[in-house]
Each structure stands twice: as C-alpha cells, then as structure tokens.
Design an enzyme around this catalytic site. Sequence first.
Site, PDB file in Angstrom:
ATOM      1  N   GLU A   1       0.709  -1.435  -0.170  1.00  0.00           N
ATOM      2  CA  GLU A   1       0.144   0.042   0.068  1.00  0.00           C
ATOM      3  C   GLU A   1       0.746   1.231   0.023  1.00  0.00           C
ATOM      4  O   GLU A   1       0.680   2.221  -0.930  1.00  0.00           O
ATOM      5  CB  GLU A   1      -0.980  -0.018   1.131  1.00  0.00           C
TER       6      GLU A   1
ATOM      7  N   ASN B   1       1.046   4.053  -3.007  1.00  0.00           N
ATOM      8  CA  ASN B   1       1.122   5.322  -2.730  1.00  0.00           C
ATOM      9  C   ASN B   1       1.865   6.132  -3.564  1.00  0.00           C
ATOM     10  O   ASN B   1       1.469   7.165  -4.064  1.00  0.00           O
ATOM     11  CB  ASN B   1       0.764   5.665  -1.502  1.00  0.00           C
TER      12      ASN B   1
ATOM     13  N   ARG C   1      -9.675   4.398  -7.720  1.00  0.00           N
ATOM     14  CA  ARG C   1      -9.107   4.319  -6.392  1.00  0.00           C
ATOM     15  C   ARG C   1     -10.131   4.377  -5.419  1.00  0.00           C
ATOM     16  O   ARG C   1     -10.709   5.347  -5.326  1.00  0.00           O
ATOM     17  CB  ARG C   1      -7.857   5.313  -6.259  1.00  0.00           C
TER      18      ARG C   1
END
Length: 146
Positions: A48, A52, A106
């Site tokens: 994650e 990002n 997203r």
Amino acid sequence: MKPVNEMKLVIPSRSANESYARVAVAAFAAQLDPTIEEINDIKTAVSEAVTNCIVHAYRDKIGTIFLTVKLFEEGKISIKIRDSGCGIENVEQAMEPLFTTAGEERAGLGFAVMESFMDKLTVRSKPGKGTTVSMEKRLKARPLRV
C-alpha cells in the site's frame, strides 16, 4: 534502542517494483521468524505504501522510492517508505478512509489498510518535498535469527 539488522532499498516508482519491494521487505523480515499472518500483514502494508508513491507522489512520472527496514531484538520491525514527490497538502484528510486524489478508480483505503495491519503508522509530508510513511509492528516473541 539500536537495531540488530537493517536494510535499505532504492527503487524507481514503476508499478513492477511494488511486488519487488513487498517481497524484499518480507524476505528481510523473515529473520524475525514471523507467522504467515504477520508476514502477510507486513507485505500488505508495504504494498500500500509503495503503491501510494507510484500513484500519488509521482503521478505521471518516474521518481525514486526509498525503503529502510530495521529489525530489533524483541521482535519489532520498523519500516520507512519515503518519496520526494508532490507531497500531501492535508495529511489528516488523506488518512481518512475513502479519500483519494486519484479519481474514481481508487478506493482511498491505503492508509486505513496500513493502519489496520501495523501497530503504529506515522505519515509526514511537505507539499512539493515528498512524504515519509513510518510503520512499526511487534511480532510474537521468538528468538532473532541473524
């Protein structure tokens, strides 16, 4: 508290490197003899954070992602993932579930996922300078194999 082992990894923000970063951190963390659940938690959180960087920090360009992983005697792992990208204007807002700057494709759950899988999550960011995500997890006590 001084780490007993440490690794650093520097990768370009290409989507292919997300899986590499996840596996590299997991392999290094294996010294702490984590359970399958613990290693999956670490892999998910790293995935994650790196995603990002790829999607938000550098948007439509390739930048550099810096990872530092430290292992401590009593089973603690510390992970820092840093970029020199666009930064986050409002960190508190960005950490709210479902908030995203990347459009409808997203889910905006990256920070919430990291927080749920790690014991501690800190996000520091300066617009135009980049973001550092720091995560910690304490694994079940087992002897460190270094």
